[in-house]
Every structure is written in structure tokens, then in C-alpha cells.
Design a protein around this motif. Structure first.
Motif, mmCIF file in Angstrom:
data_model
loop_
_atom_site.group_PDB
_atom_site.id
_atom_site.type_symbol
_atom_site.label_atom_id
_atom_site.label_comp_id
_atom_site.label_asym_id
_atom_site.label_seq_id
_atom_site.Cartn_x
_atom_site.Cartn_y
_atom_site.Cartn_z
ATOM 1 N N ASP A 92 0.764 -1.132 -0.041
ATOM 2 C CA ASP A 92 0.068 0.009 -0.137
ATOM 3 C C ASP A 92 0.850 1.350 0.103
ATOM 4 O O ASP A 92 0.476 2.293 0.126
ATOM 5 N N ARG A 93 2.001 1.198 -0.127
ATOM 6 C CA ARG A 93 3.046 2.333 -0.152
ATOM 7 C C ARG A 93 4.131 2.087 -1.243
ATOM 8 O O ARG A 93 5.120 1.556 -0.897
ATOM 9 N N PRO A 94 3.824 2.669 -2.300
ATOM 10 C CA PRO A 94 4.930 2.742 -3.621
ATOM 11 C C PRO A 94 6.044 3.709 -3.013
ATOM 12 O O PRO A 94 5.805 4.526 -2.445
ATOM 13 N N GLU A 95 7.220 3.250 -3.739
ATOM 14 C CA GLU A 95 8.283 4.075 -3.334
ATOM 15 C C GLU A 95 8.207 5.252 -4.336
ATOM 16 O O GLU A 95 7.968 4.983 -5.569
ATOM 17 N N ILE A 96 8.393 6.389 -4.095
ATOM 18 C CA ILE A 96 8.366 7.614 -4.919
ATOM 19 C C ILE A 96 9.741 7.889 -5.227
ATOM 20 O O ILE A 96 10.797 8.251 -4.396
ATOM 21 N N ILE A 97 10.202 7.995 -6.725
ATOM 22 C CA ILE A 97 11.617 8.032 -6.995
ATOM 23 C C ILE A 97 11.818 9.561 -7.993
ATOM 24 O O ILE A 97 10.603 9.817 -8.852
#
Length: 299
Positions: free
Chosen positions: A151-156
Motif C-alpha cells: 500500500d506504499r509505493p516508493e516515490i522516485i
């Protein structure tokens, strides 16, 4: 059929013109946005075919607007300059040094080559970037990558890569009404004047919606959208396309093309097409024949 092959060839040409007539009537005075990219920008036969198609559209009273890419040309220039390139989820990581090269290649080299190509084939093209006429406003794009927690994608942060926030189309209205064909490099700028490299498919979709285009055409190196058995799907609804993306059947570079079509359709564009740019005169075949040469995406 006659007994003279030459007459038969002429009759076939006449039949093609008759088939095109209702489409010419329907699109006369309308605007079409064409995203130009892939093999059609590299192969000399396809390049001249594309230019002739665009010039013909303008001469019969249809207003083409061309948005172009240039990824391979950017890659070649970066390699020659010894600048390494990294991609994350299909996005080129763009630091300031890379951005300078991107803008130089897109707005300087590739854009002017396309303008010259159209002009050599009898048209009157005018090259622009999104900075000209305050046209393309953008903000930084962050890439989402699935993280360890679902539920928490990595933001790049991929650098100076942008997404369109708004389009000021007034300069395009003036150019088209003046008899010119606009050719647009997908470079925009943010509130602070910072420059952004933007995916050309997304720019084409945003411009098509902003100017109320009748049709959006995206040229690609595929036959169109393919199903799980690699067979062409001639017509796809938005809901179906979203399902195909979710199942991974539509993937890679086809995803931004499909999403650009969504953007255009949701803004009121009547039709959006992903077209096989490897076919000679693919633009004319899509617009002026009953069958077309790609996939239509509709609401």
C-alpha cells in the motif's frame, strides 16, 4: 474490370479517392494532432511518406499539428558526449547536464529537421518548443515504484522530467490559421522557469484536448494494441484498455500512448488512434479509409 492492367490501376486509384471523399468532407476545417516518432522518424521512405501525408492534409483544408519525440537521437548524442543514461520504469533520469542535451537535440536538431522535411515536400512548417508562446506548462514528475509494503509505493525523483499541467493554445491557433503546420518539441517549463523534458505522447494528448482536436493519432512501431495472442485489436474502449494494462498485456512504451489517448478523450477529442507508423502513408490510411491501420481507442 477491363483487359488493360493500366486502366485497372487507374480505376483502383479512383476508387480510393471516392472512398476518401466522405472523410475529406468530415474533417475539412478540423484539427488533427499527430505524434510523430519511432521508425517513421528514422527510415527515409517513411520520413518522406509522413511529410507528404501532413502536407496533403493541410492542402485539402485539414489542420495538422505535429508533436514529435526523439529518444534515440538523444541517446546517440549523450553516448557521443560520454554522458551515461539511466532509466527507471521507462523514464530517462534527467539531471541538468542531460537536460541541456535533451533540449538541444529535441528543440534544436530534431525539430528543425522535421520542419525542413515538411517544407521540402511542399508544406510550410514552423518549429516550436513548449516554451514558445508560453505553450506548455509543467511540473516535476515523480515515478512510483512498488515498494515492500503493497500500500506504499516508493516515490522516485527522476530529475527534470515533467508532466503537463496546462496548455496555452493561442499560439497554435495563430500558426494554423496563418497557413502553417506547427511542429512541437515536448519541452515545457514550470512556475519558476525551470525546464522539463516531457513524454511526447503525453504532450500530444494534452494538446489535442486543449485545442479541441477532432482526432489524435499516435505513430508507433507496433501494429497497434495487441491482445494476449499478439493479434491486433482494431477497437478498444477505455475500460478494456485499463483492464489490459492491469493484466500486463499493454505494457512498456504502449502504456503512455494509451494514457495519452485517455487524456484526449476525456477532454472531448472525438477519436484517438494508435497507428502503425511503419506503414507507408499510415496517416492517410488511418484517416481516409474504412479499415485504418491501427487501434482506435474510444470511450
Amino acid at each position: 474490370m477491363s483487359h488493360n492492367p493500366e486502366i485497372d490501376t487507374l480505376v483502383a486509384k479512383a476508387a480510393t479517392l471516392v472512398e476518401a471523399l466522405p472523410y475529406i468532407r468530415a474533417f475539412k476545417g478540423k484539427t488533427l494532432v499527430i505524434k510523430y516518432g519511432g521508425g517513421a522518424m528514422v527510415d527515409d521512405t517513411l520520413k518522406n511518406s509522413f511529410a507528404k501525408d501532413v502536407v496533403l492534409l493541410k492542402h485539402i483544408g485539414i489542420n495538422p499539428v505535429v508533436v514529435h519525440g526523439g529518444g534515440p537521437q538523444i541517446g546517440q548524442t549523450l553516448e557521443k558526449m560520454g554522458i551515461q543514461t539511466t532509466f527507471i520504469h521507462g523514464q530517462r533520469v534527467t539531471d541538468q547536464q542531460t537536460l541541456d542535451v535533451v533540449e538541444m537535440v529535441l528543440a534544436g536538431k530534431v525539430n528543425k529537421e522535421i520542419v525542413a522535411l515538411i517544407n521540402r515536400n511542399g508544406g510550410s512548417a514552423l518549429g516550436l518548443s513548449g516554451k514558445d508562446g508560453d505553450m506548455i506548462h509543467a511540473e516535476k514528475l515523480f515515478v512510483e515504484k512498488p515498494g515492500p509494503e503493497l500500500d506504499r509505493p516508493e516515490i522516485i525523483d527522476v530529475g527534470m522530467v515533467g508532466k503537463v499541467t496546462s496548455i496555452n493554445s493561442s499560439i497554435l491557433d495563430h500558426i494554423s490559421s496563418g497557413g502553417f503546420i506547427p511542429v512541437i518539441a515536448p519541452v515545457g517549463y514550470g512556475r519558476g522557469g525551470e525546464t522539463y523534458n516531457i513524454n511526447a505522447d503525453y504532450v500530444a494528448g494534452a494538446i489535442a484536448g486543449a485545442i479541441g482536436a477532432e482526432k489524435l493519432l499516435l505513430l508507433t512501431d507496433e501494429a497497434g494494441i495487441l491482445d494476449g495472442d499478439k493479434k491486433l485489436i482494431s477497437t478498444v474502449t477505455e475500460d478494456c484498455a485499463k483492464d489490459l494494462i492491469g493484466r500486463g498485456i499493454i505494457r512498456g512504451g504502449m502504456v503512455p500512448k494509451v494514457k495519452a489517448c485517455f487524456t484526449a478523450l476525456e477532454a472531448g477529442v472525438a477519436k484517438a488512434h494508435i497507428v502503425d507508423g511503419r506503414v507507408v502513408h499510415s496517416v492517410l490510411l488511418e484517416i481516409f479509409t474504412d479499415t485504418g491501420v491501427g487501434t482506435e481507442i474510444k470511450q
